[in-house]
Every structure is written in structure tokens, then in C-alpha cells.
Scaffold this motif. Sequence first.
Motif, PDB file in Angstrom:
ATOM      1  N   TYR A   1      -3.133  -3.302 -32.310  1.00 15.37           N
ATOM      2  CA  TYR A   1      -2.250  -4.462 -32.178  1.00 15.37           C
ATOM      3  C   TYR A   1      -0.989  -4.258 -33.022  1.00 15.37           C
ATOM      4  O   TYR A   1       0.143  -4.454 -32.543  1.00 15.37           O
ATOM      5  N   LEU A   2      -1.179  -3.862 -34.278  1.00 15.57           N
ATOM      6  CA  LEU A   2      -0.035  -3.681 -35.174  1.00 15.57           C
ATOM      7  C   LEU A   2       0.866  -2.544 -34.702  1.00 15.57           C
ATOM      8  O   LEU A   2       2.095  -2.681 -34.710  1.00 15.57           O
ATOM      9  N   LEU A   3       0.282  -1.432 -34.298  1.00 17.68           N
ATOM     10  CA  LEU A   3       1.087  -0.313 -33.799  1.00 17.68           C
ATOM     11  C   LEU A   3       1.927  -0.738 -32.596  1.00 17.68           C
ATOM     12  O   LEU A   3       3.116  -0.409 -32.509  1.00 17.68           O
ATOM     13  N   LYS A   4       1.296  -1.462 -31.690  1.00 14.75           N
ATOM     14  CA  LYS A   4       2.015  -1.901 -30.487  1.00 14.75           C
ATOM     15  C   LYS A   4       3.154  -2.855 -30.845  1.00 14.75           C
ATOM     16  O   LYS A   4       4.268  -2.720 -30.340  1.00 14.75           O
ATOM     17  N   ARG A   5       2.875  -3.799 -31.724  1.00 12.51           N
ATOM     18  CA  ARG A   5       3.902  -4.779 -32.098  1.00 12.51           C
ATOM     19  C   ARG A   5       5.032  -4.151 -32.907  1.00 12.51           C
ATOM     20  O   ARG A   5       6.161  -4.647 -32.899  1.00 12.51           O
ATOM     21  N   LEU A   6       4.743  -3.062 -33.599  1.00 11.56           N
ATOM     22  CA  LEU A   6       5.777  -2.360 -34.365  1.00 11.56           C
ATOM     23  C   LEU A   6       6.468  -1.285 -33.536  1.00 11.56           C
ATOM     24  O   LEU A   6       7.271  -0.507 -34.056  1.00 11.56           O
ATOM     25  N   ASN A   7       6.147  -1.256 -32.246  1.00 11.45           N
ATOM     26  CA  ASN A   7       6.732  -0.288 -31.308  1.00 11.45           C
ATOM     27  C   ASN A   7       6.517   1.156 -31.751  1.00 11.45           C
ATOM     28  O   ASN A   7       7.400   2.002 -31.605  1.00 11.45           O
ATOM     29  N   LEU A   8       5.343   1.412 -32.300  1.00  6.87           N
ATOM     30  CA  LEU A   8       4.967   2.760 -32.697  1.00  6.87           C
ATOM     31  C   LEU A   8       4.092   3.362 -31.607  1.00  6.87           C
ATOM     32  O   LEU A   8       3.441   2.631 -30.849  1.00  6.87           O
ATOM     33  N   PRO A   9       4.062   4.671 -31.502  1.00  6.80           N
ATOM     34  CA  PRO A   9       3.245   5.295 -30.453  1.00  6.80           C
ATOM     35  C   PRO A   9       1.761   4.977 -30.638  1.00  6.80           C
ATOM     36  O   PRO A   9       1.253   4.984 -31.760  1.00  6.80           O
ATOM     37  N   LEU A  10       1.109   4.687 -29.514  1.00  5.23           N
ATOM     38  CA  LEU A  10      -0.325   4.427 -29.548  1.00  5.23           C
ATOM     39  C   LEU A  10      -1.068   5.751 -29.417  1.00  5.23           C
ATOM     40  O   LEU A  10      -0.771   6.549 -28.535  1.00  5.23           O
ATOM     41  N   PRO A  11      -2.022   5.990 -30.293  1.00  4.84           N
ATOM     42  CA  PRO A  11      -2.746   7.256 -30.256  1.00  4.84           C
ATOM     43  C   PRO A  11      -3.723   7.312 -29.078  1.00  4.84           C
ATOM     44  O   PRO A  11      -4.138   6.284 -28.544  1.00  4.84           O
ATOM     45  N   ASP A  12      -4.074   8.528 -28.707  1.00  6.08           N
ATOM     46  CA  ASP A  12      -5.065   8.723 -27.649  1.00  6.08           C
ATOM     47  C   ASP A  12      -6.477   8.430 -28.144  1.00  6.08           C
ATOM     48  O   ASP A  12      -7.325   7.962 -27.392  1.00  6.08           O
ATOM     49  N   MET A  13      -6.723   8.697 -29.403  1.00  8.57           N
ATOM     50  CA  MET A  13      -8.042   8.510 -29.990  1.00  8.57           C
ATOM     51  C   MET A  13      -8.015   7.314 -30.928  1.00  8.57           C
ATOM     52  O   MET A  13      -7.067   7.152 -31.704  1.00  8.57           O
ATOM     53  N   SER A  14      -9.064   6.509 -30.878  1.00 12.34           N
ATOM     54  CA  SER A  14      -9.130   5.299 -31.701  1.00 12.34           C
ATOM     55  C   SER A  14      -9.023   5.594 -33.189  1.00 12.34           C
ATOM     56  O   SER A  14      -8.350   4.881 -33.919  1.00 12.34           O
ATOM     57  N   ASN A  15      -9.704   6.643 -33.644  1.00 13.13           N
ATOM     58  CA  ASN A  15      -9.673   6.930 -35.075  1.00 13.13           C
ATOM     59  C   ASN A  15      -8.291   7.358 -35.563  1.00 13.13           C
ATOM     60  O   ASN A  15      -7.982   7.248 -36.738  1.00 13.13           O
ATOM     61  N   ASP A  16      -7.431   7.797 -34.655  1.00 13.58           N
ATOM     62  CA  ASP A  16      -6.067   8.152 -35.036  1.00 13.58           C
ATOM     63  C   ASP A  16      -5.172   6.928 -35.237  1.00 13.58           C
ATOM     64  O   ASP A  16      -4.056   7.054 -35.738  1.00 13.58           O
ATOM     65  N   SER A  17      -5.670   5.748 -34.879  1.00 12.52           N
ATOM     66  CA  SER A  17      -4.865   4.544 -35.052  1.00 12.52           C
ATOM     67  C   SER A  17      -4.588   4.273 -36.521  1.00 12.52           C
ATOM     68  O   SER A  17      -3.546   3.731 -36.873  1.00 12.52           O
ATOM     69  N   VAL A  18      -5.497   4.664 -37.389  1.00 16.41           N
ATOM     70  CA  VAL A  18      -5.284   4.483 -38.827  1.00 16.41           C
ATOM     71  C   VAL A  18      -4.146   5.365 -39.295  1.00 16.41           C
ATOM     72  O   VAL A  18      -3.298   4.934 -40.087  1.00 16.41           O
ATOM     73  N   LEU A  19      -4.092   6.594 -38.797  1.00 10.38           N
ATOM     74  CA  LEU A  19      -3.023   7.516 -39.192  1.00 10.38           C
ATOM     75  C   LEU A  19      -1.650   6.988 -38.783  1.00 10.38           C
ATOM     76  O   LEU A  19      -0.673   7.187 -39.498  1.00 10.38           O
TER      77      LEU A  19
END
Length: 84
Positions: free
Chosen positions: A61-79
Motif C-alpha cells: 500500500y505504501l509503495l503504491k501510494r508513494l509511486n515507488l515500483p512494486l516488487p515481484d516478490m512479497s518479501n522484496d516489499s520491505v526492501l
Amino acid sequence: MSHIDPAIVLNKLNYMDKYLSELEEVRSISLDENLNSILYQRYVERLIQLIVQVGIDLNFYLLKRLNLPLPDMSNDSVLGLVEL
């Protein structure tokens, strides 16, 4: 940058807090009792799974709202958030 809705973030954190509180209740169960009960093991396993999933959902949610690229893998969302 898109607007981050505090209500959505708070809602997700409330779910996480609820699951963590439920997990805390299991601490009173002895290790032997836990190891001898598949129900306790599955209960703890599911709570941990729910806690992790809420964290991943919040990260995406935060990545999307900050217009940052969404990772392919869930665990990469933290990175993705660490790079901020």
C-alpha cells in the motif's frame, strides 16, 4: 506522490496488533504442551502468517501510494521501503 490515508494504515496496524495480542496469549502454554498439540502449532503458525501478510499488505500500500515500483516478490516489499 499520492495521498496516504492514515485510516487505512491504522486499520492494518490494528489487525496486526490484534494478531500479536492473540499470539501473546499462547505464551502461557508450555513448550511440551505446544509440541504435543497440532492445534496449538497450527494456531501459532496461522497467526504468524496473518501478521506477515498484514505487513506485506501495508508495505505494498505504501509503495503504491508513494509511486515507488512494486516488487515481484512479497518479501522484496520491505526492501522497497528501506530504500527511502
